[in-house]
Design an enzyme around this catalytic site. Sequence first.
Site, PDB file in Angstrom:
ATOM      1  N   HIS A 193      42.516  45.030  47.599  1.00 34.99           N
ATOM      2  CA  HIS A 193      42.907  46.226  48.355  1.00 34.99           C
ATOM      3  C   HIS A 193      42.573  47.451  47.497  1.00 34.99           C
ATOM      4  O   HIS A 193      41.412  47.712  47.233  1.00 34.99           O
ATOM      5  CB  HIS A 193      44.400  46.087  48.687  1.00 34.99           C
ATOM      6  CG  HIS A 193      44.942  47.099  49.641  1.00 34.99           C
ATOM      7  ND1 HIS A 193      44.170  47.938  50.390  1.00 34.99           N
ATOM      8  CD2 HIS A 193      46.229  47.413  49.974  1.00 34.99           C
ATOM      9  CE1 HIS A 193      44.939  48.706  51.136  1.00 34.99           C
ATOM     10  NE2 HIS A 193      46.205  48.417  50.894  1.00 34.99           N
TER      11      HIS A 193
ATOM     12  N   HIS B 261      35.019  44.447  54.845  1.00 31.07           N
ATOM     13  CA  HIS B 261      36.279  45.064  55.232  1.00 31.07           C
ATOM     14  C   HIS B 261      36.863  44.276  56.384  1.00 31.07           C
ATOM     15  O   HIS B 261      36.124  43.790  57.228  1.00 31.07           O
ATOM     16  CB  HIS B 261      36.047  46.522  55.659  1.00 31.07           C
ATOM     17  CG  HIS B 261      37.279  47.337  55.600  1.00 31.07           C
ATOM     18  ND1 HIS B 261      38.199  47.332  56.616  1.00 31.07           N
ATOM     19  CD2 HIS B 261      37.765  48.161  54.643  1.00 31.07           C
ATOM     20  CE1 HIS B 261      39.197  48.131  56.275  1.00 31.07           C
ATOM     21  NE2 HIS B 261      38.962  48.648  55.084  1.00 31.07           N
TER      22      HIS B 261
ATOM     23  N   ASP C 268      35.487  51.970  48.750  1.00 32.27           N
ATOM     24  CA  ASP C 268      35.638  51.828  47.306  1.00 32.27           C
ATOM     25  C   ASP C 268      34.331  51.616  46.562  1.00 32.27           C
ATOM     26  O   ASP C 268      34.322  51.602  45.336  1.00 32.27           O
ATOM     27  CB  ASP C 268      36.571  50.646  46.997  1.00 32.27           C
ATOM     28  CG  ASP C 268      37.996  51.027  47.283  1.00 32.27           C
ATOM     29  OD1 ASP C 268      38.333  52.197  47.021  1.00 32.27           O
ATOM     30  OD2 ASP C 268      38.755  50.190  47.779  1.00 32.27           O
TER      31      ASP C 268
HETATM   32  N1  ACO Z   1      31.125  39.503  48.925  1.00 31.00           N
HETATM   33  C1  ACO Z   1      30.623  38.303  49.324  1.00 31.00           C
HETATM   34  N2  ACO Z   1      31.025  37.632  50.419  1.00 31.00           N
HETATM   35  C2  ACO Z   1      32.002  38.207  51.148  1.00 31.00           C
HETATM   36  C3  ACO Z   1      32.572  39.440  50.810  1.00 31.00           C
HETATM   37  C4  ACO Z   1      32.101  40.105  49.669  1.00 31.00           C
HETATM   38  N3  ACO Z   1      32.579  41.278  49.282  1.00 31.00           N
HETATM   39  N4  ACO Z   1      33.527  39.771  51.721  1.00 31.00           N
HETATM   40  C5  ACO Z   1      33.538  38.769  52.606  1.00 31.00           C
HETATM   41  N5  ACO Z   1      32.620  37.824  52.264  1.00 31.00           N
HETATM   42  C6  ACO Z   1      32.294  36.603  53.008  1.00 31.00           C
HETATM   43  C7  ACO Z   1      33.356  35.549  52.847  1.00 31.00           C
HETATM   44  O1  ACO Z   1      33.079  34.678  51.771  1.00 31.00           O
HETATM   45  C8  ACO Z   1      33.274  34.850  54.191  1.00 31.00           C
HETATM   46  O2  ACO Z   1      32.142  34.034  54.177  1.00 31.00           O
HETATM   47  P1  ACO Z   1      32.201  32.568  54.865  1.00 31.00           P
HETATM   48  O3  ACO Z   1      32.388  32.870  56.324  1.00 31.00           O
HETATM   49  O4  ACO Z   1      30.902  31.965  54.525  1.00 31.00           O
HETATM   50  O5  ACO Z   1      33.380  31.885  54.237  1.00 31.00           O
HETATM   51  C9  ACO Z   1      32.983  35.981  55.170  1.00 31.00           C
HETATM   52  O6  ACO Z   1      32.286  36.960  54.390  1.00 31.00           O
HETATM   53  C10 ACO Z   1      34.209  36.588  55.799  1.00 31.00           C
HETATM   54  O7  ACO Z   1      35.073  37.023  54.761  1.00 31.00           O
HETATM   55  P2  ACO Z   1      36.647  37.036  54.857  1.00 31.00           P
HETATM   56  O8  ACO Z   1      37.207  36.894  53.472  1.00 31.00           O
HETATM   57  O9  ACO Z   1      37.104  36.090  55.904  1.00 31.00           O
HETATM   58  O10 ACO Z   1      36.903  38.501  55.395  1.00 31.00           O
HETATM   59  P3  ACO Z   1      38.272  39.259  55.343  1.00 31.00           P
HETATM   60  O11 ACO Z   1      38.271  40.170  56.500  1.00 31.00           O
HETATM   61  O12 ACO Z   1      39.400  38.324  55.181  1.00 31.00           O
HETATM   62  O13 ACO Z   1      38.172  40.074  53.966  1.00 31.00           O
HETATM   63  C11 ACO Z   1      37.947  41.740  52.368  1.00 31.00           C
HETATM   64  C12 ACO Z   1      38.030  41.422  53.861  1.00 31.00           C
HETATM   65  C13 ACO Z   1      39.200  41.221  51.632  1.00 31.00           C
HETATM   66  C14 ACO Z   1      37.890  43.264  52.180  1.00 31.00           C
HETATM   67  C15 ACO Z   1      36.682  41.079  51.773  1.00 31.00           C
HETATM   68  O14 ACO Z   1      35.540  41.552  52.439  1.00 31.00           O
HETATM   69  C16 ACO Z   1      36.542  41.275  50.275  1.00 31.00           C
HETATM   70  O15 ACO Z   1      37.125  40.505  49.488  1.00 31.00           O
HETATM   71  N6  ACO Z   1      35.799  42.330  49.832  1.00 31.00           N
HETATM   72  C17 ACO Z   1      35.685  42.624  48.438  1.00 31.00           C
HETATM   73  C18 ACO Z   1      36.908  43.365  47.964  1.00 31.00           C
HETATM   74  C19 ACO Z   1      36.944  44.798  48.460  1.00 31.00           C
HETATM   75  O16 ACO Z   1      35.969  45.518  48.388  1.00 31.00           O
HETATM   76  N7  ACO Z   1      38.116  45.206  48.943  1.00 31.00           N
HETATM   77  C20 ACO Z   1      38.341  46.576  49.398  1.00 31.00           C
HETATM   78  C21 ACO Z   1      38.678  46.627  50.831  1.00 31.00           C
HETATM   79  S1  ACO Z   1      38.778  48.298  51.330  1.00 31.00           S
HETATM   80  C22 ACO Z   1      40.305  48.768  50.880  1.00 31.00           C
HETATM   81  O17 ACO Z   1      41.230  48.037  50.700  1.00 31.00           O
HETATM   82  C23 ACO Z   1      40.507  50.169  50.721  1.00 31.00           C
END
Ligand code: ACO
Length: 429
Positions: A267, A306, A362
């Site tokens: 987050h 996201h 971010d």
């Molecule tokens: N890098 C690589 N793969 C990713 C990423 C990423 N940043 N984000 C999602 N994926 C992949 C997952 O592995 C998953 O793949 P799969 O279907 O093969 O298993 C798919 O994309 C879907 O991802 P989920 O984790 O189900 O998506 P969710 O909506 O739960 O997660 C989140 C959202 C937590 C923001 C995620 O994208 C992430 O971890 N991003 C990196 C951390 C980040 O930048 N967070 C900031 C968010 S903005 C904020 O809070 C202000």
Amino acid sequence: MADTLTITDNRTGKKYEIPIQDNSIRAMDLRQIKVNPDDFGMLSYDPAFMNTAACRSRITFIDGDRGILMYRGYPIEQLAEHSDYLETAYLLLFGELPTSAQMDQWTQQITRHTMLHENIKKFLEGFRYDAHPMGMFLSAVGALSTFHPDARNIFDPASRQLQTIRLIAKVPSIAAYIFRHTIGRPYVLPDNELSFAGNFLNMLFRMTEPRYKSHPVLERALDVLFILHADHEQNCSTSAMRGIGSSHVDPYSAMAGAAAALYGPLHGGANEAVLRMLTEIGSVQNIPGFIKRVKGGEGRLMGFGHRVYKSYDPRAKIIKRTADEVFEVTGRNPLLDIALELERIALEDEYFVTRRLYPNVDFYSGLIYQAMGFPVTMFPVLFAIPRTAGWIAQWEEMLLDPEQKIARPKQIYIGQKRRDYIPPEKRRP
Ligand code: ACO
């Protein structure tokens, strides 16, 4: 005829008409679906609230597919262009942009409450020099409830208003004291002649000069970042604020919990994680290897993806522009080249394209903060300062919503059935 959803239960052959409102059904309407009259009734199972609305809100609108973000109906792009953080906070909290007279009064109220109790200083001095700023921040916010015990009168509008002003006004002072504590410099008192962002920069960076004057481009950049981070509807920390607040605890305690949620790397800790990632990658040549590892499931591309935006985060676009303006003043952050190349590759790569992973707010904000002289550990604190407005607005909306009660999700129990206690000597490994 009212819109309804017809559900047929194949176990019993019974049909149910469930009312549809705002393109949603009420989970409680599912309870009537039973096989036997003494059954509990049908539950909806939704880990991580992927498809469950927990409130009706008038504050922030997001259309993740189209990349739209609006506060109280005003597009974020217009606010970032024309507004400032204090005006945006007023909008979020009170629902309308202030008139000039309202804005003057609001600014005066905020500046009158920027000072911290001397004991907060002593309290902060108890932390070790290398304590994480976010750990200090959330502790200090929680501690405020002991300094302002009147805050427990959460149903008194005047008390709520006072705590709101105190929180918005004091979080920059807390953040600045934490920063100065970390680098071993004396705390700087607020200068109430300066703007909200200008005063914050003063408390952070003033040395021996009689009056601190920040660079107007950096002051505006910080203010724009504050506008962009002020609210984002029902994200993890806001849900924490509402959930904790639903127990009717005071807003300082609820906000300490919200700040703790924001601390996590998925987050508000993401901008810190982005910087660490960019530093670890080290050079553009190492990017293909890094992307390969991410695609192989070894870690994530931080700052990408996201829960709601499945297209370019509108805030990321504004931040990218702000970054260019800041780098004109501070010089180019060498990690920018790595970030730009990562973005270029990720936007073309099938793995990221099919999963609709785009840069989020971010991805670039950390580069700006670093160029302005902040250590990475301060990044989540810089996020928490403006998010205070959103947290309070959402907390108050929850409190005044007659449909809200103490938040208490259900579970589906999958543990052991009833069994009898076994004395230690009779247990088998
Ligand atoms: N890098 C690589 N793969 C990713 C990423 C990423 N940043 N984000 C999602 N994926 C992949 C997952 O592995 C998953 O793949 P799969 O279907 O093969 O298993 C798919 O994309 C879907 O991802 P989920 O984790 O189900 O998506 P969710 O909506 O739960 O997660 C989140 C959202 C937590 C923001 C995620 O994208 C992430 O971890 N991003 C990196 C951390 C980040 O930048 N967070 C900031 C968010 S903005 C904020 O809070 C202000």
